[in-house]
Scaffold this active site. Structure first.
Site, PDB file in Angstrom:
ATOM      1  N   ASP A 140      -2.323  -4.473   3.656  1.00  0.00           N
ATOM      2  CA  ASP A 140      -2.476  -4.684   5.102  1.00  0.00           C
ATOM      3  C   ASP A 140      -3.387  -5.871   5.413  1.00  0.00           C
ATOM      4  O   ASP A 140      -4.204  -6.291   4.585  1.00  0.00           O
ATOM      5  CB  ASP A 140      -3.018  -3.420   5.769  1.00  0.00           C
ATOM      6  CG  ASP A 140      -1.975  -2.300   5.811  1.00  0.00           C
ATOM      7  OD1 ASP A 140      -0.781  -2.599   5.605  1.00  0.00           O
ATOM      8  OD2 ASP A 140      -2.358  -1.145   6.032  1.00  0.00           O
ATOM      9  N   TYR A 185       1.538  -4.419  13.410  1.00  0.00           N
ATOM     10  CA  TYR A 185       0.448  -3.669  12.781  1.00  0.00           C
ATOM     11  C   TYR A 185      -0.345  -2.886  13.823  1.00  0.00           C
ATOM     12  O   TYR A 185      -0.668  -3.404  14.892  1.00  0.00           O
ATOM     13  CB  TYR A 185      -0.471  -4.627  12.028  1.00  0.00           C
ATOM     14  CG  TYR A 185      -1.426  -3.931  11.101  1.00  0.00           C
ATOM     15  CD1 TYR A 185      -0.958  -3.022  10.154  1.00  0.00           C
ATOM     16  CD2 TYR A 185      -2.796  -4.166  11.171  1.00  0.00           C
ATOM     17  CE1 TYR A 185      -1.823  -2.368   9.299  1.00  0.00           C
ATOM     18  CE2 TYR A 185      -3.669  -3.528  10.309  1.00  0.00           C
ATOM     19  CZ  TYR A 185      -3.176  -2.626   9.383  1.00  0.00           C
ATOM     20  OH  TYR A 185      -4.050  -1.971   8.527  1.00  0.00           O
ATOM     21  N   GLU A 225       0.802  -1.230   0.000  1.00  0.00           N
ATOM     22  CA  GLU A 225       0.000   0.000   0.000  1.00  0.00           C
ATOM     23  C   GLU A 225       0.828   1.270   0.000  1.00  0.00           C
ATOM     24  O   GLU A 225       0.438   2.261  -0.598  1.00  0.00           O
ATOM     25  CB  GLU A 225      -0.929   0.012   1.231  1.00  0.00           C
ATOM     26  CG  GLU A 225      -2.115  -0.908   1.091  1.00  0.00           C
ATOM     27  CD  GLU A 225      -2.941  -0.949   2.353  1.00  0.00           C
ATOM     28  OE1 GLU A 225      -3.297   0.120   2.859  1.00  0.00           O
ATOM     29  OE2 GLU A 225      -3.222  -2.050   2.833  1.00  0.00           O
ATOM     30  N   ASP A 235      -5.905  -6.211   7.541  1.00  0.00           N
ATOM     31  CA  ASP A 235      -7.281  -6.036   7.990  1.00  0.00           C
ATOM     32  C   ASP A 235      -8.245  -6.040   6.800  1.00  0.00           C
ATOM     33  O   ASP A 235      -7.855  -6.246   5.653  1.00  0.00           O
ATOM     34  CB  ASP A 235      -7.417  -4.753   8.815  1.00  0.00           C
ATOM     35  CG  ASP A 235      -6.939  -3.519   8.052  1.00  0.00           C
ATOM     36  OD1 ASP A 235      -6.717  -3.621   6.835  1.00  0.00           O
ATOM     37  OD2 ASP A 235      -6.788  -2.453   8.683  1.00  0.00           O
ATOM     38  N   GLU A 246      -9.835  -3.647   5.345  1.00  0.00           N
ATOM     39  CA  GLU A 246      -9.574  -2.603   4.357  1.00  0.00           C
ATOM     40  C   GLU A 246      -8.438  -3.030   3.436  1.00  0.00           C
ATOM     41  O   GLU A 246      -8.486  -2.817   2.225  1.00  0.00           O
ATOM     42  CB  GLU A 246      -9.236  -1.292   5.067  1.00  0.00           C
ATOM     43  CG  GLU A 246      -9.446  -0.079   4.187  1.00  0.00           C
ATOM     44  CD  GLU A 246      -9.499   1.225   4.976  1.00  0.00           C
ATOM     45  OE1 GLU A 246      -9.306   2.262   4.359  1.00  0.00           O
ATOM     46  OE2 GLU A 246      -9.740   1.176   6.194  1.00  0.00           O
ATOM     47  N   HIS A 268      -4.925 -10.705  15.760  1.00  0.00           N
ATOM     48  CA  HIS A 268      -3.622 -11.312  15.495  1.00  0.00           C
ATOM     49  C   HIS A 268      -2.702 -11.094  16.692  1.00  0.00           C
ATOM     50  O   HIS A 268      -2.448 -11.998  17.451  1.00  0.00           O
ATOM     51  CB  HIS A 268      -3.011 -10.725  14.214  1.00  0.00           C
ATOM     52  CG  HIS A 268      -3.857 -10.955  13.002  1.00  0.00           C
ATOM     53  ND1 HIS A 268      -3.885 -12.165  12.363  1.00  0.00           N
ATOM     54  CD2 HIS A 268      -4.705 -10.149  12.329  1.00  0.00           C
ATOM     55  CE1 HIS A 268      -4.724 -12.091  11.328  1.00  0.00           C
ATOM     56  NE2 HIS A 268      -5.225 -10.873  11.301  1.00  0.00           N
ATOM     57  N   ARG A 305      -3.379  -1.407  13.745  1.00  0.00           N
ATOM     58  CA  ARG A 305      -4.849  -1.424  13.840  1.00  0.00           C
ATOM     59  C   ARG A 305      -5.265  -2.809  14.316  1.00  0.00           C
ATOM     60  O   ARG A 305      -5.336  -3.746  13.534  1.00  0.00           O
ATOM     61  CB  ARG A 305      -5.484  -1.103  12.481  1.00  0.00           C
ATOM     62  CG  ARG A 305      -5.231   0.326  12.041  1.00  0.00           C
ATOM     63  CD  ARG A 305      -6.086   0.730  10.859  1.00  0.00           C
ATOM     64  NE  ARG A 305      -5.754   2.082  10.428  1.00  0.00           N
ATOM     65  CZ  ARG A 305      -4.950   2.371   9.408  1.00  0.00           C
ATOM     66  NH1 ARG A 305      -4.419   1.399   8.694  1.00  0.00           N
ATOM     67  NH2 ARG A 305      -4.692   3.619   9.077  1.00  0.00           N
TER      68      ARG A 305
END
Length: 797
Positions: free
Chosen positions: A81, A288, A8, A83, A85, A333, A290
């Protein structure tokens, strides 16, 4: 090319490229590449809520470059990523690049380290359409709510307003809290504390002891009577209780707890915290950022134990496994932790390093031993009163995790008490009774709002920061500091002489630092939505939507079915709201009648905020209404008729300029005001100002136009003209082009067209020619229009 890896962000691409061999090319999509169109809804509701995605204009070049690379690669790896999104971005990439979803490899990792990336490459999977569908459902649902609700607000209240499934609920929380604060009536009580003198068996003083009375008195007379009785009393130790206690560390960080702690300990906004955490993640320094999970991997646990033993000793190690409270932790996670706990310094950026240290300390502390304490409570009996004074002490026997993370909570009773035994005598040192006031509900800070949203189940880790940013950008909420107000309170005191003295003191109360305040428009929109769209504004309903999105992600619910059920209830409410009048929606408040003219006085909301109106004519030859903006700090909900009538006293003539005054700028331009010029205080859409000549105005910052004096007005005019002269760096005779000082440095302006052009910090403004200035002005965008628009014609509701 054998392998193309798409991530990303460019920063992430650079970090990953270090760990993959020459057979891998890593490129960035620079975030989302496709979305619903900006114009129109972009959703075919009648055909199963089919979305019409388009490549965003600024990503067309990126997509074309990725297409070429993908066509020349043997294998394409989508490494966005981990998640929902990120999964949706991977799917959009596959769609836009024309990739075969069966052969395209999808890899995820919660940290950017060589072992994590190697492990991901060894165990690729395909795109998880359940996660994609959950993200699609969220995006479509939010677009439907925004697209259908916002126009209702434009028509009924004010153009430019917006509504959203999560943002409107967040605004509701802030509005309701503000109303609770306004309605709060503090309870008054008197609290006793002071110092006693401990005596030995021979009656000699050996030490002093800080004491409090556990109960409070409701009135000053009750407190006075207690102090008098205490002064007459013989005092003895009635009970000594010593017991061990412990404090345990908190779990490692989730997204919301990191945002809260960074706010409290480092003063970071939620948005700032997430930006810094993103950079640390992309640089491979933390996992990560989030996540809902408080879990740590076995590797992380072993690493933490090793670092703690090396730095503090074996006694400080206590391995713990935490479990998330949320049953539907979306990104279950790992918690946020350093990728290498032995690394203490990871960035030259001060704030990145401060956030990293906070994450590292919290992670280590979570795997450290409990702090062991010894708590002592001593009750002291008075011969003249049934109540007992109390002394409390607390000492740390073993600091455990506190060695790294400090003491959580209050340290009020920390410290060692002198040794005391039952029956031991004390005598009065001093005792005071201080009048105290119960505290009302606290306004939300950004971190407190995140905590509340999480507790209510509204939103997910990825939504907190953008939601809080949006409600501020849209003008529903302002984050600011506010000064407190002075308040008087009573203090009574008594010493061994037995005479009770009393005095009145003052304190500042209600000061606020970086708190969220709702604007008037927030209250109006919230009330309108609560009345006509109760489901959307309901906390439980909003949390239920999040649960349904979790079910879609788990493959337990069809996303189109969920949207269909939602829309069947929502759309009829939209249609019904079309029949609400503007007056009802805008909550026009009738304040009363002007005693001089007999005309009605009301308060309304307008394009530039709330205002008062005198008269409702303007038709059939009647006089036009008179308008006035509210003063800073005034609110629609609490404004009185008397307040409104004061506002109509503007414009207010303050007098005449007593002397000529002029200032010459660097280019020779003279700014002047002549003796006899009328000074008039007025209020405009951008606040109060002073008129001192034809088209000559000075803003009145820090002055009340209703009470300012002529002398103050003269000072304002002189300061304004001096500032105007100081602003000019250079002008070109015979033209409207000037070079002025601006907030961010020198800039070029055309005083007629109001167009502005930039000057680089490295450039000397005095070296620029007229031709160069004119060229830059020609290339600059047109000046934005400001000011009130022509009033719209009245429509029948």
């Amino acid at each position: 090319m054998k392998n193309l890896v798409i991530v990303e962000s460019p920063a992430k691409a650079k970090t990953i490229e270090k760990y993959l061999g020459k057979d891998f090319t890593v490129r960035s999509s620079y975030g989302h590449i496709r979305d619903l169109p900006k114009k129109g809804m972009g959703i075919d509701i009648e055909h199963g809520f089919e979305p019409h995605y388009e490549i965003t204009p600024d990503k067309k070049k990126v997509v074309n470059e990725l297409k070429k690379l993908a066509m020349g690669a043997e294998t394409v790896w989508l490494a966005t990523d981990e998640d929902r999104e990120g999964e949706a971005i991977a799917w959009h990439l596959a769609e836009a690049l024309g990739l075969d979803k069966a052969s395209t490899k999808r890899i995820v990792f919660h940290e950017i380290t060589k072992p994590a990336i190697t492990q991901a490459i060894e165990a690729p999977r395909t795109i998880d359409m359940n996660l994609v569908d959950a993200q699609q459902a969220r995006r479509i649902l939010d677009r439907i709510v925004g697209f259908e609700l916002s126009p209702i607000l434009w028509k009924k209240i004010r153009t430019g307003l917006s509504a959203g499934r999560v943002q409107s609920v967040a605004v509701r929380l802030i509005v309701e809290r503000e109303r609770e604060i306004e309605a709060f009536e503090p309870e008054v009580s008197f609290r006793i504390q002071g110092e006693l003198v401990l005596l030995d068996d021979a009656g000699q003083p050996v030490d002093t002891v800080a004491v409090k009375l556990p109960k409070a008195f409701a009135t000053e007379s009750e407190a006075h009577a207690f102090l008098e009785a205490a002064a007459r009393s013989q005092m003895r130790v009635a009970r000594v209780e010593e017991k061990p206690a412990k404090r345990s560390p908190r779990p490692p960080f989730t997204t919301s707890t990191l945002q809260q702690e960074a706010s409290q300990k480092l003063g970071f906004s939620v948005k700032q915290t997430m930006t810094l955490a993103q950079r640390l993640y992309e640089a491979g320094k933390i996992t990560y950022m989030r996540t809902d999970s408080v879990n740590l991997s076995d590797i992380a646990l072993a690493q933490a134990a090793g670092v703690i033993e090396r730095e503090f000793g074996k006694d400080y190690v206590q391995v713990r496994k935490y479990k998330s409270k949320s049953a539907n932790a979306q990104e279950a996670h790992e918690a946020i932790r350093p990728t290498d706990l032995s690394a203490k310094v990871v960035s030259q950026d001060r704030n990145e390093q401060r956030l990293y240290e906070l994450i590292r300390k919290r992670t280590l502390a979570s795997q450290m031993a409990d702090a062991r304490l010894q708590r002592t409570t001593v009750d002291i009996a008075l011969s003249e009163r049934p109540e007992m004074l109390q002394a409390k002490g607390e000492v740390v026997v073993f600091d455990g995790f506190m060695k790294v993370y400090g003491v959580p909570g209050s340290e009020e009773d920390s410290g060692l008490l002198p040794k005391m035994h039952e029956g031991q005598a004390l005598k009065l040192g001093t005792l005071t009774a201080r009048q105290s006031f119960s505290r009302g509900p606290a306004r939300y800070s950004e971190a407190a709002l995140v905590r509340t949203l999480e507790e209510l189940g509204i939103g997910r880790p990825s939504t907190y920061a953008p939601t809080i940013d949006t409600i501020q950008q849209r003008g529903y909420v302002v984050k600011e500091d506010r000064e407190g107000v002075e308040r008087a309170y009573r203090v009574l005191s008594v010493d061994e002489s037995g005479a009770v003295a009393s005095e009145t003191r003052t304190e500042t109360t209600g000061a606020e630092k970086a708190k969220l305040f709702p604007t008037d428009i927030a209250g109006i929109v919230t009330d309108f939505l609560m009345k006509h769209f109760a489901d959307i504004m309901d906390y439980q309903f909003t949390a239920h939507v999040e649960e349904e999105l979790d079910e879609i992600a788990a493959g337990e619910l069809a996303w189109r079915k969920m949207l269909s059920e939602f829309y069947a209830k929502f759309h009829p409410e939209v249609e019904a709201a079309e029949h609400v009048s503007r007056e009802e929606a805008g909550q026009v408040r009738q304040l009363g009648t002007d005693p001089k003219t007999g005309k009605p006085v009301m308060v309304k909301i307008g394009r530039f905020g709330p205002y008062v109106q005198l008269g409702d004519g303007g038709e059939d030859g009647e006089e036009k209404p008179v308008f006035a903006s509210l003063s800073p700090g005034q609110k629609m909900d609490t404004l009185t008729l008397e307040d409104a009538l004061e506002l109509f006293k503007l414009p207010r003539e303050l007098g005449e300029m007593p002397e000529d005054f002029s200032v010459e700028a660097a280019d020779g331009t003279v700014f002047a005001v002549h003796k006899g010029a009328r000074l008039i205080a007025k209020r405009g859409p951008f606040g109060p100002y002073l008129e001192f000549g034809p088209k000559q105005y000075a803003p009145l910052k820090g002055y009340d136009p209703l009470s300012m004096t002529l002398e103050e007005a003269v000072d304002v005019v002189k300061a304004h003209l001096a500032a105007q002269a100081d602003k000019i760096i250079r002008s070109f005779p015979g033209t409207n082009v000037k070079i002025l000082k601006g907030r961010w440095g020198p800039y070029i302006t055309d005083t007629e067209t109001k167009k502005n052009a930039k000057i680089a910090k490295t450039e000397d403004p005095m070296a620029l020619t007229l031709e160069e200035c004119q060229k830059r002005l020609d290339e600059a965008p047109a000046a934005k229009k400001r000011g009130r628009r022509a009033p719209a014609r009245k429509k029948k509701s």
